[in-house]
Scaffold this motif. Sequence first.
Motif, PDB file in Angstrom:
ATOM      1  N   SER A   1      60.444   5.948  -3.444  1.00  0.00           N
ATOM      2  CA  SER A   1      59.333   5.813  -2.502  1.00  0.00           C
ATOM      3  C   SER A   1      58.387   4.693  -2.913  1.00  0.00           C
ATOM      4  O   SER A   1      58.019   3.846  -2.100  1.00  0.00           O
ATOM      5  N   ARG A   2      57.999   4.713  -4.177  1.00  0.00           N
ATOM      6  CA  ARG A   2      57.094   3.669  -4.672  1.00  0.00           C
ATOM      7  C   ARG A   2      57.215   3.559  -6.182  1.00  0.00           C
ATOM      8  O   ARG A   2      57.612   4.512  -6.855  1.00  0.00           O
TER       9      ARG A   2
ATOM     10  N   ASN B   1      54.834   1.788  -9.417  1.00  0.00           N
ATOM     11  CA  ASN B   1      53.700   1.020  -9.924  1.00  0.00           C
ATOM     12  C   ASN B   1      54.001   0.615 -11.352  1.00  0.00           C
ATOM     13  O   ASN B   1      54.477   1.441 -12.149  1.00  0.00           O
TER      14      ASN B   1
ATOM     15  N   GLU C   1      52.897  -3.103  -7.338  1.00  0.00           N
ATOM     16  CA  GLU C   1      53.310  -1.888  -6.626  1.00  0.00           C
ATOM     17  C   GLU C   1      54.393  -2.269  -5.627  1.00  0.00           C
ATOM     18  O   GLU C   1      54.202  -3.152  -4.788  1.00  0.00           O
ATOM     19  N   ILE C   2      55.545  -1.606  -5.739  1.00  0.00           N
ATOM     20  CA  ILE C   2      56.664  -1.852  -4.831  1.00  0.00           C
ATOM     21  C   ILE C   2      56.941  -0.559  -4.073  1.00  0.00           C
ATOM     22  O   ILE C   2      57.054   0.510  -4.676  1.00  0.00           O
ATOM     23  N   THR C   3      57.046  -0.643  -2.775  1.00  0.00           N
ATOM     24  CA  THR C   3      57.366   0.535  -1.970  1.00  0.00           C
ATOM     25  C   THR C   3      58.730   0.350  -1.312  1.00  0.00           C
ATOM     26  O   THR C   3      59.135  -0.763  -0.989  1.00  0.00           O
TER      27      THR C   3
ATOM     28  N   THR D   1      55.598  -5.284  -1.290  1.00  0.00           N
ATOM     29  CA  THR D   1      55.055  -5.403  -2.643  1.00  0.00           C
ATOM     30  C   THR D   1      53.574  -5.737  -2.581  1.00  0.00           C
ATOM     31  O   THR D   1      53.101  -6.366  -1.631  1.00  0.00           O
ATOM     32  N   ASP D   2      52.862  -5.308  -3.598  1.00  0.00           N
ATOM     33  CA  ASP D   2      51.450  -5.648  -3.748  1.00  0.00           C
ATOM     34  C   ASP D   2      51.238  -6.088  -5.189  1.00  0.00           C
ATOM     35  O   ASP D   2      51.588  -5.346  -6.115  1.00  0.00           O
TER      36      ASP D   2
END
Length: 229
Positions: free
Chosen positions: A87-88, A90, A71-73, A47-48
């Motif tokens: 995949s991701r 946002n 943002e979670i990947t 996560t970001d």
Amino acid sequence: MRALRILLVIVVVLGGIFVAVDRVAVYFAESEVEGRVQVTGATIGSTDVSIKGFPFLTQVAGGRLDEVDVEITGIETDANGRRIRISRMNAALHEVKLADGYSSATAARATGTAVISYEDLTEVASDGVAVEYGGNGKVKVTGTVDILGNPLSRSVLSTVTLVDGHTIKVHADKVPGEGISGLEGLVREKTDFEREVGGLPSGLKLRRIQPTADGLEISVTGTDVQLAG
């Protein structure tokens, strides 16, 4: 006059210190939240978190953040007995209410985008089926059917839609050999499928889906979205 200049210098210095402290606090808060982000019923890769708004410290004192971008990947969850991977994702979360330190955070509203790659979509399709981008907002689905003991490979262009706001439906626009008794049904058994998408933070809903060269791009919105806890 000299006293005024000194006062101005002090104000500037203190202001600079406050900004520095505020930014350091944001950095540590972002790191703390990143480690606490959870998605019910799913596992996540990384996560970001980016906390917006200034000053941060006064927002924390009020127990509410103006905006948090996340943002979670690598979100993985079950879909009809198969593992599906996003995949991701946002998301921009607004009016984020904090509770119990950073152990719980809920956004009043949120908007964002989730992406499912064609490689990951292939993994949850029928066995022996491959999915890729077909151009012009379509996907290309290739599958092999058995005709009297002979394998027959067919590719179709398919439309992707959302069903009931949580299920991806892939349906071939036209099947080669339509009109031949039994052939269309055999091909569609391979190329047409539906898969439920889970693994999104609680409160987020799927709104629109669009095939792109990078994968299935899904718009998400929600209210009372739980970020952590």
